[in-house]
Design a protein around this motif. Structure first.
Motif, PDB file in Angstrom:
ATOM      1  N   ASP A   1       0.809  -1.212   0.000  1.00 16.34           N
ATOM      2  CA  ASP A   1       0.000   0.000   0.000  1.00 16.34           C
ATOM      3  C   ASP A   1       0.845   1.265   0.000  1.00 16.34           C
ATOM      4  N   GLY A   2       2.166   1.118  -0.116  1.00 14.21           N
ATOM      5  CA  GLY A   2       3.059   2.264  -0.163  1.00 14.21           C
ATOM      6  C   GLY A   2       3.763   2.373  -1.497  1.00 14.21           C
ATOM      7  N   ALA A   3       4.901   3.068  -1.510  1.00 15.95           N
ATOM      8  CA  ALA A   3       5.620   3.346  -2.753  1.00 15.95           C
ATOM      9  C   ALA A   3       6.129   2.070  -3.429  1.00 15.95           C
ATOM     10  N   CYS A   4       6.635   1.113  -2.648  1.00 15.09           N
ATOM     11  CA  CYS A   4       7.125  -0.124  -3.258  1.00 15.09           C
ATOM     12  C   CYS A   4       5.979  -0.891  -3.908  1.00 15.09           C
ATOM     13  N   GLY A   5       4.826  -0.866  -3.269  1.00 16.19           N
ATOM     14  CA  GLY A   5       3.658  -1.505  -3.857  1.00 16.19           C
ATOM     15  C   GLY A   5       3.244  -0.862  -5.166  1.00 16.19           C
ATOM     16  N   LYS A   6       3.389   0.456  -5.259  1.00 11.10           N
ATOM     17  CA  LYS A   6       3.042   1.147  -6.504  1.00 11.10           C
ATOM     18  C   LYS A   6       3.993   0.743  -7.637  1.00 11.10           C
ATOM     19  N   LEU A   7       5.265   0.579  -7.312  1.00 11.67           N
ATOM     20  CA  LEU A   7       6.219   0.120  -8.328  1.00 11.67           C
ATOM     21  C   LEU A   7       5.840  -1.279  -8.807  1.00 11.67           C
ATOM     22  N   ILE A   8       5.528  -2.161  -7.874  1.00  8.71           N
ATOM     23  CA  ILE A   8       5.154  -3.530  -8.215  1.00  8.71           C
ATOM     24  C   ILE A   8       3.938  -3.550  -9.126  1.00  8.71           C
ATOM     25  N   ALA A   9       2.917  -2.750  -8.777  1.00 13.55           N
ATOM     26  CA  ALA A   9       1.696  -2.710  -9.582  1.00 13.55           C
ATOM     27  C   ALA A   9       1.965  -2.131 -10.962  1.00 13.55           C
ATOM     28  N   ALA A  10       2.746  -1.046 -11.021  1.00 11.97           N
ATOM     29  CA  ALA A  10       3.017  -0.392 -12.298  1.00 11.97           C
ATOM     30  C   ALA A  10       3.814  -1.295 -13.235  1.00 11.97           C
ATOM     31  N   ALA A  11       4.707  -2.123 -12.653  1.00 15.74           N
ATOM     32  CA  ALA A  11       5.550  -2.994 -13.470  1.00 15.74           C
ATOM     33  C   ALA A  11       4.902  -4.341 -13.758  1.00 15.74           C
ATOM     34  N   GLY A  12       3.775  -4.624 -13.100  1.00 18.01           N
ATOM     35  CA  GLY A  12       3.122  -5.907 -13.302  1.00 18.01           C
ATOM     36  C   GLY A  12       3.859  -7.053 -12.647  1.00 18.01           C
ATOM     37  N   TRP A  13       4.605  -6.764 -11.572  1.00 18.66           N
ATOM     38  CA  TRP A  13       5.322  -7.799 -10.832  1.00 18.66           C
ATOM     39  C   TRP A  13       4.412  -8.375  -9.746  1.00 18.66           C
ATOM     40  N   HIS A  14       4.925  -9.363  -8.997  1.00 15.05           N
ATOM     41  CA  HIS A  14       4.216  -9.820  -7.801  1.00 15.05           C
ATOM     42  C   HIS A  14       5.031  -9.433  -6.573  1.00 15.05           C
ATOM     43  N   ALA A  15       4.389  -9.475  -5.396  1.00 10.65           N
ATOM     44  CA  ALA A  15       5.022  -8.992  -4.171  1.00 10.65           C
ATOM     45  C   ALA A  15       5.349 -10.109  -3.185  1.00 10.65           C
ATOM     46  N   TRP A  16       5.303 -11.366  -3.622  1.00 11.77           N
ATOM     47  CA  TRP A  16       5.392 -12.484  -2.695  1.00 11.77           C
ATOM     48  C   TRP A  16       6.817 -12.898  -2.351  1.00 11.77           C
ATOM     49  N   ARG A  17       6.999 -13.207  -1.061  1.00 16.29           N
ATOM     50  CA  ARG A  17       8.186 -13.876  -0.562  1.00 16.29           C
ATOM     51  C   ARG A  17       7.766 -15.269  -0.099  1.00 16.29           C
ATOM     52  N   PRO A  18       8.570 -16.301  -0.395  1.00 18.49           N
ATOM     53  CA  PRO A  18       8.244 -17.633   0.117  1.00 18.49           C
ATOM     54  C   PRO A  18       8.419 -17.674   1.634  1.00 18.49           C
ATOM     55  N   ALA A  19       7.783 -18.635   2.282  1.00 18.59           N
ATOM     56  CA  ALA A  19       7.958 -18.809   3.725  1.00 18.59           C
ATOM     57  C   ALA A  19       9.441 -19.028   4.036  1.00 18.59           C
ATOM     58  N   HIS A  20       9.924 -18.394   5.092  1.00 19.51           N
ATOM     59  CA  HIS A  20      11.333 -18.530   5.436  1.00 19.51           C
ATOM     60  C   HIS A  20      11.583 -18.191   6.896  1.00 19.51           C
ATOM     61  N   ILE A  21      12.677 -18.715   7.402  1.00 24.40           N
ATOM     62  CA  ILE A  21      13.146 -18.433   8.751  1.00 24.40           C
ATOM     63  C   ILE A  21      14.474 -17.702   8.641  1.00 24.40           C
ATOM     64  N   HIS A  22      14.580 -16.565   9.333  1.00 21.50           N
ATOM     65  CA  HIS A  22      15.828 -15.799   9.355  1.00 21.50           C
ATOM     66  C   HIS A  22      16.715 -16.303  10.493  1.00 21.50           C
ATOM     67  N   MET A  23      18.014 -16.361  10.233  1.00 18.44           N
ATOM     68  CA  MET A  23      18.959 -16.727  11.285  1.00 18.44           C
ATOM     69  C   MET A  23      20.285 -15.995  11.113  1.00 18.44           C
ATOM     70  N   LYS A  24      20.952 -15.794  12.243  1.00 16.62           N
ATOM     71  CA  LYS A  24      22.346 -15.349  12.276  1.00 16.62           C
ATOM     72  C   LYS A  24      23.115 -16.355  13.127  1.00 16.62           C
ATOM     73  N   ALA A  25      24.316 -16.699  12.692  1.00  9.51           N
ATOM     74  CA  ALA A  25      25.188 -17.590  13.452  1.00  9.51           C
ATOM     75  C   ALA A  25      26.536 -16.902  13.620  1.00  9.51           C
ATOM     76  N   SER A  26      27.035 -16.877  14.853  1.00 14.92           N
ATOM     77  CA  SER A  26      28.284 -16.174  15.119  1.00 14.92           C
ATOM     78  C   SER A  26      29.027 -16.827  16.284  1.00 14.92           C
ATOM     79  N   ALA A  27      30.318 -16.569  16.340  1.00 21.49           N
ATOM     80  CA  ALA A  27      31.165 -17.028  17.442  1.00 21.49           C
ATOM     81  C   ALA A  27      32.449 -16.225  17.395  1.00 21.49           C
ATOM     82  N   PRO A  28      33.088 -15.958  18.539  1.00 24.73           N
ATOM     83  CA  PRO A  28      34.355 -15.229  18.531  1.00 24.73           C
ATOM     84  C   PRO A  28      35.389 -15.919  17.651  1.00 24.73           C
ATOM     85  N   GLY A  29      36.040 -15.134  16.786  1.00 29.37           N
ATOM     86  CA  GLY A  29      37.054 -15.679  15.902  1.00 29.37           C
ATOM     87  C   GLY A  29      36.523 -16.203  14.589  1.00 29.37           C
ATOM     88  N   TYR A  30      35.210 -16.068  14.362  1.00 28.26           N
ATOM     89  CA  TYR A  30      34.584 -16.574  13.134  1.00 28.26           C
ATOM     90  C   TYR A  30      33.727 -15.482  12.497  1.00 28.26           C
TER      91      TYR A  30
END
Length: 283
Positions: free
Chosen positions: A205-234
């Motif tokens: 419903d904002g500016a990015c949505g207007k670009l998507i509509a004007a270009a005839g694209w879709h706005a979908w992201r597949p289901a996903h889980i975000h993660m970060k993995a870290s440790a000292p020295g890596y």
């Protein structure tokens, strides 16, 4: 309204403002810390690419004015983090991860929030009473390039709920809903008990949505889980893990899906389980 009803009133402007505020809060270094010659090189080449596009496609003043109006709205809606993370970040990640020998990463996206509740070994992901979604046990091990366990590595997880909304970016959702961190045990093993997230559309419903509509694209992201993995020295790795069979794995609007990031989901009664190990590169 209940939490599950209220979150459906989320607006692009509210989400955009939240993403902008979160980015500003974490941003430590800016142009002042960048070599002026590097700034000049990148800015000149980006502008040259824009100039070449204008000449190649004979852009009219009407199209130019439409672009200016749209760029202004992107700022007013606070959607620059969304725009850049959806359509630009995947190439930045690709360039900066080209030398990795360990696990593959992908984009962070605009919805990461540091400081989530932290657990030792096993996390029961914070969630509401009656949180919709199939229960999911997510476990794995963190190792180095030689296959040795990395003790006490830190894993952070966050994801959308079963309606496709993130806590802190939609109304009516508790602050840390479906966000937590785990410090792995001596053998680098960790567990998250959570629920399967849903595919979702980026705000339209904002500016990015207007670009998507004007270009005839879709706005979908597949289901996903975000993660970060870290440790000292890596080296820190940021990833999104995907579910086989999602119809948008092949045409993700953010171009962030990689075969190495696909989960192996197994049934476990009325629940699901999966194992995903991380191999970290040295810093």
């Amino acid at each position: 309204m209940t939490d599950f009803q209220e979150e459906t009133t989320a607006r692009a402007a509210d989400s955009g403002a939240g993403a902008t505020a979160a980015f500003k809060a974490k941003q430590q270094a800016g142009v002042a810390d960048t070599d002026p010659e590097r700034v000049s090189l990148l800015a000149t080449e980006v502008l040259s690419a824009v100039h070449d596009t204008i000449r190649k496609h004979q852009v009219t003043y009407a199209e130019y004015d439409a672009l200016k109006n749209w760029l202004i709205q992107v700022g007013e809606d606070g959607e620059w983090p969304l725009f850049l993370d959806v359509w630009v970040e995947h190439v930045v990640e690709e360039v900066n991860s080209a030398d990795r020998k360990g696990s593959k990463g992908t984009i962070e996206g605009p919805y990461y929030v540091p400081g989530a509740p932290e657990f030792q070994g096993t996390a029961q992901m914070p969630m509401r009473d009656g949180e919709p979604g199939t229960p999911l046990r997510f476990e794995g091990q963190v190792r180095d390039l030689d296959g040795k366990p990395i003790p006490h590595a830190k894993l952070e997880m966050w994801h959308a709920d079963a309606q496709g909304f993130y806590s802190q970016y939609a109304p009516g959702i508790p602050e840390w809903n479906l966000r937590s961190a785990v410090v792995a045990d001596e053998e680098g093993r960790y567990v998250f008990n959570t629920v399967r997230p849903a595919p979702y559309q980026i705000p339209t419903d904002g500016a990015c949505g207007k670009l998507i509509a004007a270009a005839g694209w879709h706005a979908w992201r597949p289901a996903h889980i975000h993660m970060k993995a870290s440790a000292p020295g890596y080296r820190l790795i940021t990833a999104q893990l995907y579910f086989p069979g999602d119809e948008h794995n092949a045409d993700d609007v953010a171009s962030a899906v990689k075969p190495e990031l696909m989960l192996d989901i197994q049934k476990d009664g009325d629940a699901e389980k999966t194992v995903y190990d991380y191999v970290l590169d040295p810093a």
